[in-house]
Write a protein that holds these residues in place. Structure first.
Motif, PDB file in Angstrom:
ATOM      1  N   VAL A 169      11.317  66.200  24.743  1.00 59.32           N
ATOM      2  CA  VAL A 169      11.767  64.877  24.576  1.00 59.32           C
ATOM      3  C   VAL A 169      12.614  64.657  25.409  1.00 59.32           C
ATOM      4  O   VAL A 169      13.706  65.075  25.719  1.00 59.32           O
ATOM      5  CB  VAL A 169      12.287  64.860  23.099  1.00 59.32           C
ATOM      6  CG1 VAL A 169      12.873  63.359  22.828  1.00 59.32           C
ATOM      7  CG2 VAL A 169      11.029  65.160  22.060  1.00 59.32           C
ATOM      8  N   VAL A 170      12.412  63.464  26.358  1.00 54.04           N
ATOM      9  CA  VAL A 170      13.419  62.745  27.079  1.00 54.04           C
ATOM     10  C   VAL A 170      13.858  61.403  26.747  1.00 54.04           C
ATOM     11  O   VAL A 170      13.134  60.474  26.677  1.00 54.04           O
ATOM     12  CB  VAL A 170      12.736  62.734  28.637  1.00 54.04           C
ATOM     13  CG1 VAL A 170      13.865  62.192  29.486  1.00 54.04           C
ATOM     14  CG2 VAL A 170      11.985  63.939  29.016  1.00 54.04           C
ATOM     15  N   ALA A 221       5.833  58.500  11.771  1.00 52.98           N
ATOM     16  CA  ALA A 221       7.094  58.920  10.931  1.00 52.98           C
ATOM     17  C   ALA A 221       7.393  60.671  11.485  1.00 52.98           C
ATOM     18  O   ALA A 221       8.668  60.561  11.584  1.00 52.98           O
ATOM     19  CB  ALA A 221       6.850  58.911   9.594  1.00 52.98           C
ATOM     20  N   GLY A 222       6.354  61.511  11.320  1.00 55.51           N
ATOM     21  CA  GLY A 222       6.756  62.814  11.637  1.00 55.51           C
ATOM     22  C   GLY A 222       7.346  62.858  12.990  1.00 55.51           C
ATOM     23  O   GLY A 222       8.310  63.800  13.221  1.00 55.51           O
ATOM     24  N   LEU A 223       6.722  62.156  13.909  1.00 52.39           N
ATOM     25  CA  LEU A 223       7.209  62.171  15.331  1.00 52.39           C
ATOM     26  C   LEU A 223       8.737  61.620  15.469  1.00 52.39           C
ATOM     27  O   LEU A 223       9.484  62.428  16.040  1.00 52.39           O
ATOM     28  CB  LEU A 223       6.271  61.223  16.102  1.00 52.39           C
ATOM     29  CG  LEU A 223       6.310  61.540  17.608  1.00 52.39           C
ATOM     30  CD1 LEU A 223       6.029  62.798  18.033  1.00 52.39           C
ATOM     31  CD2 LEU A 223       5.207  60.579  18.213  1.00 52.39           C
ATOM     32  N   MET A 224       8.980  60.754  14.644  1.00 51.87           N
ATOM     33  CA  MET A 224      10.407  60.324  14.710  1.00 51.87           C
ATOM     34  C   MET A 224      11.522  61.155  14.114  1.00 51.87           C
ATOM     35  O   MET A 224      12.567  61.489  14.817  1.00 51.87           O
ATOM     36  CB  MET A 224      10.615  58.819  13.832  1.00 51.87           C
ATOM     37  CG  MET A 224       9.633  57.527  14.710  1.00 51.87           C
ATOM     38  SD  MET A 224      10.406  57.124  16.395  1.00 51.87           S
ATOM     39  CE  MET A 224      11.662  56.261  15.742  1.00 51.87           C
ATOM     40  N   CYS A 279      15.544  64.900  15.827  1.00 57.13           N
ATOM     41  CA  CYS A 279      16.038  66.489  15.561  1.00 57.13           C
ATOM     42  C   CYS A 279      16.371  66.895  17.128  1.00 57.13           C
ATOM     43  O   CYS A 279      17.302  67.499  17.522  1.00 57.13           O
ATOM     44  CB  CYS A 279      15.124  67.395  14.854  1.00 57.13           C
ATOM     45  SG  CYS A 279      15.426  66.966  13.095  1.00 57.13           S
ATOM     46  N   LYS A 280      15.419  66.800  17.946  1.00 59.13           N
ATOM     47  CA  LYS A 280      15.369  67.225  19.324  1.00 59.13           C
ATOM     48  C   LYS A 280      16.583  66.486  19.918  1.00 59.13           C
ATOM     49  O   LYS A 280      17.100  67.007  21.063  1.00 59.13           O
ATOM     50  CB  LYS A 280      14.067  67.159  20.160  1.00 59.13           C
ATOM     51  CG  LYS A 280      13.050  68.161  19.631  1.00 59.13           C
ATOM     52  CD  LYS A 280      11.908  68.325  20.513  1.00 59.13           C
ATOM     53  CE  LYS A 280      10.979  69.295  19.912  1.00 59.13           C
ATOM     54  NZ  LYS A 280      11.371  70.653  20.203  1.00 59.13           N
TER      55      LYS A 280
END
Length: 160
Positions: free
Chosen positions: A84-85, A148-151, A156-157
């Motif tokens: 994740v950038v 939603a799961g991706l957000m 977290c990342k």
């Protein structure tokens, strides 16, 4: 010549916020056949860009934050998040140059986010993107759940 001022970007952000897809682009290239595609992308939180890659033909992309905060999400072939950038306002990263063939998506992390994108043309709609088979189609209930799961995963990342 096109002049892009704050008012024009404000209008673009408003159009994105009012659109069903929660995003809107402003193309600077005159035609989809142009060899260099240049565009401003306005995104609002809640927009879903199905993970994809540009493999056939291979096309690299460059993303430059103009305003707001976004996250480029890079995926492995099996759909797991590899990287994740976070880039834009308040971030150390302001731009990302993405090689061809990398699975990716983009998220708006705050309202009014805009990035500038450039990639090789021409744009050919039926072959522009290789859509990830493990990601749901835009406009589906599954896509809302996936986003939603991706957000959550990105939040977290980004805190790591």
């Amino acid at each position: 010549m096109q002049i892009i001022d704050r008012d024009r970007l404000d209008q673009l952000s408003r159009a994105a916020a009012e659109s069903e897809r929660r995003r809107k682009n402003l193309n600077l290239h005159g035609d989809y056949a142009d060899v260099c595609q240049r565009l401003f992308n306005a995104m609002e939180p809640g927009t879903y860009i199905r993970p994809h890659r540009h493999l056939d033909p291979p096309k690299a992309e460059c993303f430059l934050a103009i305003r707001g905060r976004m996250a480029l999400v890079v995926f492995a072939d099996n759909g797991e998040i590899e990287q994740v950038v976070e880039f834009g306002t308040g971030c150390d990263v302001l731009a990302v140059d993405l090689p061809a063939g990398i699975w990716h998506s983009m998220l708006a992390l705050e309202a009014g986010s805009i990035f500038f994108e450039t990639k090789p043309g021409p744009y050919i709609p039926h072959s522009a993107k290789d859509l990830a088979p493990w990601a749901p189609a835009e406009g589906t209930t599954e896509a809302v759940e996936f986003l939603a799961g991706l957000m959550v995963a990105v939040a977290c990342k980004c805190q790591d």
